[in-house]
Write a protein that holds these residues in place. Structure first.
Motif, PDB file in Angstrom:
ATOM      1  N   ASN A  38       0.805  -1.219   0.000  1.00  9.79           N
ATOM      2  CA  ASN A  38       0.000   0.000   0.000  1.00  9.79           C
ATOM      3  C   ASN A  38       0.840   1.271   0.000  1.00  9.79           C
ATOM      4  O   ASN A  38       0.309   2.358  -0.168  1.00  9.79           O
ATOM      5  CB  ASN A  38      -0.907   0.032   1.245  1.00  9.79           C
ATOM      6  N   HIS A  39       2.138   1.115   0.245  1.00  7.09           N
ATOM      7  CA  HIS A  39       2.987   2.296   0.308  1.00  7.09           C
ATOM      8  C   HIS A  39       3.194   2.890  -1.088  1.00  7.09           C
ATOM      9  O   HIS A  39       3.252   2.159  -2.075  1.00  7.09           O
ATOM     10  CB  HIS A  39       4.342   1.943   0.921  1.00  7.09           C
ATOM     11  N   ILE A  40       3.326   4.194  -1.114  1.00  7.16           N
ATOM     12  CA  ILE A  40       3.505   4.904  -2.390  1.00  7.16           C
ATOM     13  C   ILE A  40       4.736   4.352  -3.129  1.00  7.16           C
ATOM     14  O   ILE A  40       4.703   4.140  -4.336  1.00  7.16           O
ATOM     15  CB  ILE A  40       3.669   6.425  -2.133  1.00  7.16           C
ATOM     16  N   GLU A  41       5.814   4.109  -2.381  1.00  8.61           N
ATOM     17  CA  GLU A  41       7.053   3.607  -3.000  1.00  8.61           C
ATOM     18  C   GLU A  41       6.815   2.276  -3.708  1.00  8.61           C
ATOM     19  O   GLU A  41       7.345   2.021  -4.780  1.00  8.61           O
ATOM     20  CB  GLU A  41       8.129   3.405  -1.933  1.00  8.61           C
ATOM     21  N   SER A  42       6.030   1.434  -3.040  1.00  5.54           N
ATOM     22  CA  SER A  42       5.758   0.118  -3.597  1.00  5.54           C
ATOM     23  C   SER A  42       4.933   0.238  -4.877  1.00  5.54           C
ATOM     24  O   SER A  42       5.193  -0.445  -5.877  1.00  5.54           O
ATOM     25  CB  SER A  42       5.030  -0.717  -2.553  1.00  5.54           C
ATOM     26  N   LYS A  43       3.932   1.136  -4.824  1.00  7.32           N
ATOM     27  CA  LYS A  43       3.089   1.343  -6.005  1.00  7.32           C
ATOM     28  C   LYS A  43       3.928   1.894  -7.157  1.00  7.32           C
ATOM     29  O   LYS A  43       3.727   1.528  -8.314  1.00  7.32           O
ATOM     30  CB  LYS A  43       1.941   2.299  -5.670  1.00  7.32           C
ATOM     31  N   ALA A  44       4.864   2.791  -6.822  1.00 13.98           N
ATOM     32  CA  ALA A  44       5.735   3.360  -7.862  1.00 13.98           C
ATOM     33  C   ALA A  44       6.610   2.265  -8.468  1.00 13.98           C
ATOM     34  O   ALA A  44       6.804   2.208  -9.688  1.00 13.98           O
ATOM     35  CB  ALA A  44       6.604   4.463  -7.264  1.00 13.98           C
ATOM     36  N   LYS A  48       7.124   0.772 -12.303  1.00 19.73           N
ATOM     37  CA  LYS A  48       8.495   0.974 -12.781  1.00 19.73           C
ATOM     38  C   LYS A  48       8.876   2.461 -12.830  1.00 19.73           C
ATOM     39  O   LYS A  48       9.533   2.937 -13.774  1.00 19.73           O
ATOM     40  CB  LYS A  48       8.702   0.327 -14.156  1.00 19.73           C
ATOM     41  N   ILE A  49       8.414   3.188 -11.812  1.00 19.00           N
ATOM     42  CA  ILE A  49       8.784   4.604 -11.696  1.00 19.00           C
ATOM     43  C   ILE A  49       9.925   4.715 -10.695  1.00 19.00           C
ATOM     44  O   ILE A  49       9.846   4.185  -9.588  1.00 19.00           O
ATOM     45  CB  ILE A  49       7.570   5.454 -11.243  1.00 19.00           C
ATOM     46  N   ASP A  50      10.981   5.403 -11.121  1.00 21.63           N
ATOM     47  CA  ASP A  50      12.161   5.578 -10.280  1.00 21.63           C
ATOM     48  C   ASP A  50      11.795   6.436  -9.059  1.00 21.63           C
ATOM     49  O   ASP A  50      11.143   7.466  -9.207  1.00 21.63           O
ATOM     50  CB  ASP A  50      13.219   6.297 -11.138  1.00 21.63           C
ATOM     51  N   VAL A  51      12.213   6.006  -7.873  1.00 17.55           N
ATOM     52  CA  VAL A  51      11.918   6.759  -6.646  1.00 17.55           C
ATOM     53  C   VAL A  51      13.221   7.314  -6.080  1.00 17.55           C
ATOM     54  O   VAL A  51      14.207   6.585  -5.977  1.00 17.55           O
ATOM     55  CB  VAL A  51      11.233   5.849  -5.595  1.00 17.55           C
ATOM     56  N   ASN A 116       4.264  14.880   1.046  1.00 18.11           N
ATOM     57  CA  ASN A 116       5.051  14.000   1.911  1.00 18.11           C
ATOM     58  C   ASN A 116       4.995  12.557   1.382  1.00 18.11           C
ATOM     59  O   ASN A 116       4.494  12.323   0.286  1.00 18.11           O
ATOM     60  CB  ASN A 116       4.532  14.065   3.360  1.00 18.11           C
ATOM     61  N   ARG A 117       5.492  11.648   2.197  1.00 15.76           N
ATOM     62  CA  ARG A 117       5.564  10.242   1.757  1.00 15.76           C
ATOM     63  C   ARG A 117       4.190   9.593   1.574  1.00 15.76           C
ATOM     64  O   ARG A 117       4.076   8.546   0.959  1.00 15.76           O
ATOM     65  CB  ARG A 117       6.333   9.420   2.792  1.00 15.76           C
ATOM     66  N   LEU A 139      10.064   9.987  -9.043  1.00 17.07           N
ATOM     67  CA  LEU A 139       9.172  10.429  -7.971  1.00 17.07           C
ATOM     68  C   LEU A 139      10.041  10.778  -6.766  1.00 17.07           C
ATOM     69  O   LEU A 139      10.751   9.920  -6.243  1.00 17.07           O
ATOM     70  CB  LEU A 139       8.212   9.293  -7.630  1.00 17.07           C
ATOM     71  N   TYR A 140       9.980  12.062  -6.347  1.00 20.79           N
ATOM     72  CA  TYR A 140      10.719  12.462  -5.147  1.00 20.79           C
ATOM     73  C   TYR A 140       9.815  12.160  -3.950  1.00 20.79           C
ATOM     74  O   TYR A 140       8.837  12.852  -3.713  1.00 20.79           O
ATOM     75  CB  TYR A 140      11.122  13.943  -5.230  1.00 20.79           C
ATOM     76  N   ILE A 141      10.141  11.104  -3.232  1.00 28.71           N
ATOM     77  CA  ILE A 141       9.227  10.504  -2.263  1.00 28.71           C
ATOM     78  C   ILE A 141       9.056  11.288  -0.957  1.00 28.71           C
ATOM     79  O   ILE A 141       8.005  11.259  -0.345  1.00 28.71           O
ATOM     80  CB  ILE A 141       9.648   9.032  -1.961  1.00 28.71           C
ATOM     81  N   ASP A 142      10.094  12.002  -0.514  1.00 33.59           N
ATOM     82  CA  ASP A 142      10.000  12.665   0.792  1.00 33.59           C
ATOM     83  C   ASP A 142       9.126  13.916   0.770  1.00 33.59           C
ATOM     84  O   ASP A 142       8.716  14.408   1.822  1.00 33.59           O
ATOM     85  CB  ASP A 142      11.403  12.991   1.321  1.00 33.59           C
ATOM     86  N   GLY A 143       8.879  14.436  -0.401  1.00 34.60           N
ATOM     87  CA  GLY A 143       7.938  15.536  -0.550  1.00 34.60           C
ATOM     88  C   GLY A 143       8.424  16.888  -0.066  1.00 34.60           C
ATOM     89  O   GLY A 143       9.521  17.034   0.479  1.00 34.60           O
ATOM     90  N   PHE A 144       7.548  17.894  -0.262  1.00 36.90           N
ATOM     91  CA  PHE A 144       7.920  19.278   0.042  1.00 36.90           C
ATOM     92  C   PHE A 144       8.144  19.501   1.539  1.00 36.90           C
ATOM     93  O   PHE A 144       8.999  20.283   1.936  1.00 36.90           O
ATOM     94  CB  PHE A 144       6.845  20.234  -0.492  1.00 36.90           C
ATOM     95  N   GLU A 145       7.352  18.805   2.375  1.00 36.07           N
ATOM     96  CA  GLU A 145       7.473  19.006   3.828  1.00 36.07           C
ATOM     97  C   GLU A 145       8.890  18.712   4.323  1.00 36.07           C
ATOM     98  O   GLU A 145       9.464  19.473   5.097  1.00 36.07           O
ATOM     99  CB  GLU A 145       6.466  18.110   4.563  1.00 36.07           C
ATOM    100  N   ARG A 146       9.448  17.609   3.865  1.00 34.56           N
ATOM    101  CA  ARG A 146      10.815  17.252   4.292  1.00 34.56           C
ATOM    102  C   ARG A 146      11.847  18.188   3.665  1.00 34.56           C
ATOM    103  O   ARG A 146      12.875  18.485   4.262  1.00 34.56           O
ATOM    104  CB  ARG A 146      11.127  15.806   3.908  1.00 34.56           C
TER     105      ARG A 146
END
Lengths: 158, 146
Positions: A38-44, A48-51, A116-117, A139-146
């Motif tokens: 369910n994690h965004i990274e896993s879905k990416a 086959k989207i680079d994280v 965010n993530r 995909l920049y996973i940590d987002g603007f907040e980080r």
């Protein structure tokens, strides 16, 4: 040799017991089993989207090798965004076809981010752009907040 | 003979303390289990079911070994052998991910997203530590013989 093996087994068991106790009693416990799909990274990864994490995003930002795309709502973008980032809110993507067309002409690889993530706007936008034929994107996973939290430059739109 | 024995004993203790301190420096994993489990997930080597369990267990196993290496002489050799196995597993994971191409850090010492991505330097560092464990075990064996 037998005594050594016994000591190794004792250490393994003691560690297991401490793990059990710690993750039951300590306040920062986590679930023993988690559905990582369910994690965004896993879905990416499935798409086959680079994280990339914050460190890599900062490196790319500094050498100006990539184009940052902000997938958050226009108001959030206006309140602060990564400098030089292009606002392309996923929720209102239909209203931004001109911007999307221009991305096809850009030779720079894209880095897409949201808050965010846990937000999925960046991932959904990445999938949408990928379906349109843009392949050089991350995909920049940590987002603007980080980004902001760790002292990254912030630009505001007046 | 006595001096040789002392040298081996000194090498054994020094190497053990160094490895103990190294393992202890990764104790953030205990305080930030969710961050460490994310680091374990990012290695993409385990099925989902095992990720959190492995992350939790590895953190405490590392800590237990560090304490034994630093303070409990009776269990020092056993801890050295476990440290050798742990380092071998970590190194294998890093090599696999370097071959696959990754942008993430190894999650070895810090949960910070500012940590540099894994590189060959991580492999060299772990290789040096494996040699250090080997040295400690060798010196221990020699100190018993002489």
């Amino acid at each position: 040799m037998k005594s050594l093996l016994k000591k190794i087994v004792i250490l393994l068991f003691v560690s297991a017991a401490i793990t059990l106790l710690a993750n039951t009693l300590l306040p920062h416990r986590i679930p023993w089993i988690e559905d990582w799909s369910n994690h965004i990274e896993s879905k990416a990864a499935q798409k086959k989207i680079d994280v990339i994490p914050l460190r890599t995003a900062i490196d790319f930002y500094q050498i100006k090798s990539h184009r940052f795309i902000d997938a958050r709502a226009a108001e959030e973008y206006a309140n602060g965004h990564i400098p030089r980032a292009l606002s392309l809110p996923f929720q209102t993507l239909d209203h931004h076809f001109e911007k999307v067309e221009k991305l096809f002409d850009s030779e720079m690889p894209l880095i897409i981010y949201c808050s965010n993530r846990d937000c999925d706007d960046a991932l959904l936008l990445a999938i949408e752009l990928q379906n349109m034929g843009i392949t050089q994107l991350s995909l920049y996973i940590d987002g603007f907040e980080r980004w902001k939290e760790y002292g990254g430059s912030v630009e505001k739109t007046k | 003979m006595i001096s040789k024995n002392k040298t081996y004993r000194f090498a054994y203790l020094l190497a053990s303390y160094m490895i103990g301190l190294f393992l202890l420096s990764g104790c953030y994993k205990i305080f930030f289990p969710s961050e460490f489990s994310l680091a374990v997930y990012r290695f993409h080597l385990l099925p989902d079911f095992w990720i959190n369990i492995t992350a939790l267990y590895l953190a405490w196993l590392e800590f237990t070994c560090a304490i034994c290496l630093l303070f409990i002489s009776r269990y020092r050799v056993a801890a050295l052998i476990i440290a050798f196995l742990l380092l071998s597993i970590f190194t294998y994971g890093i090599i696999i991910n370097l071959l696959r191409g990754t942008h993430f850090g190894c999650g070895c010492f810090s949960p910070s997203p500012l940590v540099k991505p894994m590189s060959g330097l991580n492999v060299i560092r772990n290789g040096a530590l494996l040699l250090l464990v080997g040295l400690a075990l060798f010196s221990h064996k020699k100190s018993l013989k002489s």
